[in-house]
Write a protein that holds these residues in place. Sequence first.
Motif, PDB file in Angstrom:
ATOM      1  N   ASP A  25      99.004  22.052  78.528  1.00 32.97           N
ATOM      2  CA  ASP A  25      98.055  20.844  77.411  1.00 32.97           C
ATOM      3  C   ASP A  25      99.277  20.055  77.457  1.00 32.97           C
ATOM      4  O   ASP A  25      98.792  18.482  77.511  1.00 32.97           O
ATOM      5  CB  ASP A  25      97.864  21.026  76.219  1.00 32.97           C
ATOM      6  N   GLU A  28     100.281  18.108  80.628  1.00 35.29           N
ATOM      7  CA  GLU A  28      99.042  17.018  81.016  1.00 35.29           C
ATOM      8  C   GLU A  28      99.298  15.897  80.028  1.00 35.29           C
ATOM      9  O   GLU A  28      98.947  14.451  80.194  1.00 35.29           O
ATOM     10  CB  GLU A  28      97.018  17.635  80.306  1.00 35.29           C
ATOM     11  N   GLU A  29      99.904  15.581  78.668  1.00 35.13           N
ATOM     12  CA  GLU A  29     100.045  15.427  77.762  1.00 35.13           C
ATOM     13  C   GLU A  29     101.014  14.306  78.389  1.00 35.13           C
ATOM     14  O   GLU A  29     101.142  12.803  78.496  1.00 35.13           O
ATOM     15  CB  GLU A  29     100.139  15.388  76.620  1.00 35.13           C
ATOM     16  N   GLN A  31     101.226  13.608  81.929  1.00 31.57           N
ATOM     17  CA  GLN A  31     101.054  12.592  82.431  1.00 31.57           C
ATOM     18  C   GLN A  31      99.916  11.502  82.007  1.00 31.57           C
ATOM     19  O   GLN A  31     100.534  10.627  82.686  1.00 31.57           O
ATOM     20  CB  GLN A  31     100.196  13.721  83.387  1.00 31.57           C
ATOM     21  N   GLU A  32      99.511  11.604  80.608  1.00 35.10           N
ATOM     22  CA  GLU A  32      98.927  10.397  80.123  1.00 35.10           C
ATOM     23  C   GLU A  32     100.344   9.969  80.010  1.00 35.10           C
ATOM     24  O   GLU A  32     100.267   8.506  80.020  1.00 35.10           O
ATOM     25  CB  GLU A  32      98.494  11.292  79.030  1.00 35.10           C
ATOM     26  N   VAL A  33     101.359  10.098  79.184  1.00 33.07           N
ATOM     27  CA  VAL A  33     102.375   9.211  78.504  1.00 33.07           C
ATOM     28  C   VAL A  33     102.819   8.505  79.879  1.00 33.07           C
ATOM     29  O   VAL A  33     103.411   7.001  80.001  1.00 33.07           O
ATOM     30  CB  VAL A  33     103.043   9.942  77.909  1.00 33.07           C
ATOM     31  N   GLU A  35     101.382   7.961  82.736  1.00 31.26           N
ATOM     32  CA  GLU A  35     100.605   6.615  83.035  1.00 31.26           C
ATOM     33  C   GLU A  35     100.614   5.184  82.294  1.00 31.26           C
ATOM     34  O   GLU A  35     100.399   4.541  82.326  1.00 31.26           O
ATOM     35  CB  GLU A  35      98.618   6.876  83.302  1.00 31.26           C
ATOM     36  N   TRP A  36     100.353   5.736  80.708  1.00 27.81           N
ATOM     37  CA  TRP A  36     100.834   4.729  79.426  1.00 27.81           C
ATOM     38  C   TRP A  36     102.279   3.824  80.113  1.00 27.81           C
ATOM     39  O   TRP A  36     101.941   2.666  80.091  1.00 27.81           O
ATOM     40  CB  TRP A  36     100.517   5.081  77.906  1.00 27.81           C
TER      41      TRP A  36
END
Length: 105
Positions: A25, A28-29, A31-33, A35-36
């Motif tokens: 998890d 994955e977080e 990767q989200e950051v 992308e941001w």
Amino acid sequence: MPPKYYSQNKNPPLTEDEIKERHKDIQEELQEVLEWKKETEATLEYPEASPQKKGAAKRAMKKIARRIDTVQGQIIYWKMRVNGESHFKANLEKNEYWASCRGEE
């Protein structure tokens, strides 16, 4: 007979599967950051962006840098837990990393 406070753990220890799930998890977080961060950098480089958008993007970059450091510390923690280290030792490593990010060493 008085009640026995702290006689047992409030929560049972995490199983290996739960630890691996949390490690996944947090990956994955990250990767989200990232992308941001990419989206915010694109806003800064966009020549037709308004000064307000560019100012907001600059402020967001500070938040993004802080969030990346936080997530990296959590990745260190969960990686150590997956490798069988105790919560105590993994937490020390995480906190040392965070202190180095803030420049406290």
